[in-house]
Design a protein around this motif. Structure first.
Motif, short mmCIF file in Angstrom:
data_model
loop_
_atom_site.label_atom_id
_atom_site.label_comp_id
_atom_site.label_asym_id
_atom_site.label_seq_id
_atom_site.Cartn_x
_atom_site.Cartn_y
_atom_site.Cartn_z
N LEU A 87 -24.30 -36.57 3.81
CA LEU A 87 -23.53 -37.79 4.08
C LEU A 87 -22.23 -37.48 4.81
CD1 LEU A 87 -24.02 -39.71 0.69
CD2 LEU A 87 -25.15 -40.16 2.88
N ALA A 88 -21.52 -36.43 4.37
CA ALA A 88 -20.28 -36.06 5.04
C ALA A 88 -20.54 -35.58 6.46
CB ALA A 88 -19.56 -34.98 4.23
N ALA A 89 -21.60 -34.81 6.66
CA ALA A 89 -21.94 -34.31 7.99
C ALA A 89 -22.25 -35.47 8.94
CB ALA A 89 -23.12 -33.36 7.91
N TYR A 90 -22.95 -36.48 8.44
CA TYR A 90 -23.25 -37.65 9.26
C TYR A 90 -21.96 -38.37 9.67
CZ TYR A 90 -24.84 -42.32 10.55
OH TYR A 90 -25.04 -43.51 11.22
N GLY A 91 -21.04 -38.51 8.72
CA GLY A 91 -19.78 -39.16 9.05
C GLY A 91 -18.99 -38.40 10.11
N PHE A 92 -18.93 -37.08 9.98
CA PHE A 92 -18.18 -36.27 10.95
C PHE A 92 -18.89 -36.17 12.29
CE2 PHE A 92 -16.27 -34.19 7.06
CZ PHE A 92 -15.00 -34.72 7.26
N ALA A 93 -20.21 -36.25 12.31
CA ALA A 93 -20.96 -36.09 13.56
C ALA A 93 -21.12 -37.41 14.30
CB ALA A 93 -22.33 -35.50 13.27
N CYS A 94 -21.39 -38.48 13.57
CA CYS A 94 -21.72 -39.75 14.22
C CYS A 94 -20.73 -40.87 13.93
CB CYS A 94 -23.12 -40.21 13.78
SG CYS A 94 -24.41 -38.98 14.05
N GLY A 95 -19.83 -40.64 12.99
CA GLY A 95 -18.87 -41.68 12.64
C GLY A 95 -17.75 -41.81 13.66
N SER A 96 -17.08 -42.94 13.62
CA SER A 96 -15.94 -43.17 14.50
C SER A 96 -14.83 -43.82 13.67
CB SER A 96 -16.35 -44.08 15.67
OG SER A 96 -15.25 -44.33 16.52
N PHE A 97 -13.89 -43.01 13.24
CA PHE A 97 -12.81 -43.52 12.41
C PHE A 97 -11.56 -42.67 12.64
CE2 PHE A 97 -15.48 -40.64 10.01
CZ PHE A 97 -14.58 -39.74 9.47
N LYS A 98 -10.43 -43.24 12.30
CA LYS A 98 -9.16 -42.55 12.50
C LYS A 98 -9.06 -41.31 11.62
CE LYS A 98 -5.68 -45.74 14.22
NZ LYS A 98 -4.38 -46.41 13.92
N GLY A 99 -8.56 -40.24 12.21
CA GLY A 99 -8.35 -39.01 11.45
C GLY A 99 -9.60 -38.20 11.20
N LYS A 100 -10.70 -38.50 11.92
CA LYS A 100 -11.95 -37.78 11.67
C LYS A 100 -11.80 -36.28 11.93
CE LYS A 100 -15.42 -37.87 14.62
NZ LYS A 100 -16.59 -38.33 15.41
N ASN A 101 -11.18 -35.93 13.05
CA ASN A 101 -11.03 -34.52 13.38
C ASN A 101 -10.09 -33.80 12.40
OD1 ASN A 101 -12.73 -34.73 15.60
ND2 ASN A 101 -11.06 -35.27 16.99
N VAL A 102 -9.03 -34.50 12.00
CA VAL A 102 -8.09 -33.89 11.04
C VAL A 102 -8.79 -33.60 9.72
CG1 VAL A 102 -5.97 -34.25 9.73
CG2 VAL A 102 -6.10 -35.00 12.11
N LEU A 103 -9.58 -34.57 9.26
CA LEU A 103 -10.31 -34.38 8.01
C LEU A 103 -11.31 -33.23 8.12
CD1 LEU A 103 -10.98 -38.08 6.94
CD2 LEU A 103 -9.38 -36.47 5.89
N PHE A 104 -11.95 -33.14 9.28
CA PHE A 104 -12.93 -32.05 9.45
C PHE A 104 -12.23 -30.69 9.46
CE2 PHE A 104 -15.63 -29.31 12.16
CZ PHE A 104 -16.73 -29.26 11.32
N TYR A 105 -11.05 -30.62 10.07
CA TYR A 105 -10.29 -29.37 10.04
C TYR A 105 -9.88 -29.00 8.61
CZ TYR A 105 -9.98 -29.74 15.12
OH TYR A 105 -10.28 -29.83 16.45
N LEU A 106 -9.59 -30.00 7.81
CA LEU A 106 -9.28 -29.73 6.40
C LEU A 106 -10.50 -29.17 5.67
CD1 LEU A 106 -7.11 -32.85 5.48
CD2 LEU A 106 -6.33 -30.50 5.79
#
Length: 285
Positions: free
Chosen positions: A98-117
């Motif tokens: 579920l998290a991988a889908y959000g980071f790969a296909c989702g579009s929301f604010k702070g997505k890249n920052v959250l992935f770096y975390l």
């Protein structure tokens, strides 16, 4: 011209033979501890204590395995390890996908920052965070419980990273076609992304199983009672279990180690082809 070609071929031949020798040496270095463990598990107590070690048992003692199973309650440790490992694996597959889908296909604010975390979490060992985690589990009454063994390992940054990379490699047209057919987020994950990422999902699932099976630090901290003791902790306790004998029980400790590692070796032998395919696909993006 011919002399130059012969010189090049000779250099290539020498390089090939050097690579072969190095590969054989590295293989022997890696395999020898496993061989030593298996060989020692069949030796007698007296043979293990010899000043000059023997590479091959003079006489086989398969009763060492029966001794471990009966004296050290290894079958119970096996059951605890299976329950813990399967619980961790199921939760990490669910949360990671579920998290991988959000980071790969989702579009929301702070997505890249959250992935770096999430990536940053890969660099933080459990030994740094186990104190607050242990306090929370203790306050919730999770000591010496399966939930206490499983819950802190229910999310894997490594799993999220690998599956996200694989989802990114799926052509967007397949996802758009799924949306046009009326699929929601869960439908796209189940019917589009997961079937096209089977190799990677299979691979990281096996890695998750291996990590759960080999877990030692957290199970030792949270499960102090033998009722929830797992194989890795049980192996460390074998020396205490047989304390008071006239000779050291290294042969029985090695027998316990063989029993503990056997499922992982079988899994690797059966599924190594799929693991190599999964790693290569995950690294393509």
């Amino acid at each position: 011209m011919n002399s130059n070609l012969n010189s090049i071929r000779k250099k290539r031949s020498i390089g090939y033979h050097i690579q072969t020798v190095v590969a054989i040496l590295i293989t022997l270095i890696m395999i020898f501890p496993l061989y030593w463990m298996i060989a020692t598990s069949f030796k007698s107590a007296e043979e293990v204590q010899r000043v000059i070690p023997t590479l091959f048992p003079h006489s086989f003692h398969p009763e060492n395995y029966l001794s471990v199973l009966t004296k050290a309650n290894f079958l119970h440790y096996y059951w605890n390890t299976i329950v813990m490992t399967l619980g961790i694996m199921v939760l990490q597959i669910g949360t990671g996908t579920l998290a991988a889908y959000g980071f790969a296909c989702g579009s929301f604010k702070g997505k890249n920052v959250l992935f770096y975390l999430v990536l940053g979490a890969l660099m933080i060992p459990l030994q740094v965070t186990f104190i607050p985690i242990y306090i929370m589990c203790a306050n919730w009454g999770l000591n010496d419980t399966f939930l206490g063994l499983i819950l802190p390992e229910s999310v894997s940054a490594y799993y999220i990273f690998m599956i996200r990379n694989t989802f990114l490699s799926v052509d967007q047209s397949y996802i758009d076609a799924g949306k046009m057919d009326g699929l929601g987020h869960f439908g796209i994950i189940r019917h589009v992304l997961m079937p096209m990422s089977k190799a990677t999902i299979f691979t990281v699932t096996l890695v998750t199983f291996t990590n759960g099976w080999n877990a030692y630090f957290w199970p030792k901290i949270i499960a102090k009672n033998e009722v929830r003791r797992v194989l890795t902790v049980g192996l460390a306790q074998l020396k205490n279990t047989f304390a008071g004998q006239a000779v050291s029980n290294y042969h029985e400790i090695m027998a316990g180690a063989v029993l503990a590692v056997l499922p992982l070796v079988i899994l690797f032998i059966i599924f190594q082809k799929y693991m190599m395919t999964g790693y290569s696909k995950a690294a393509m993006k």
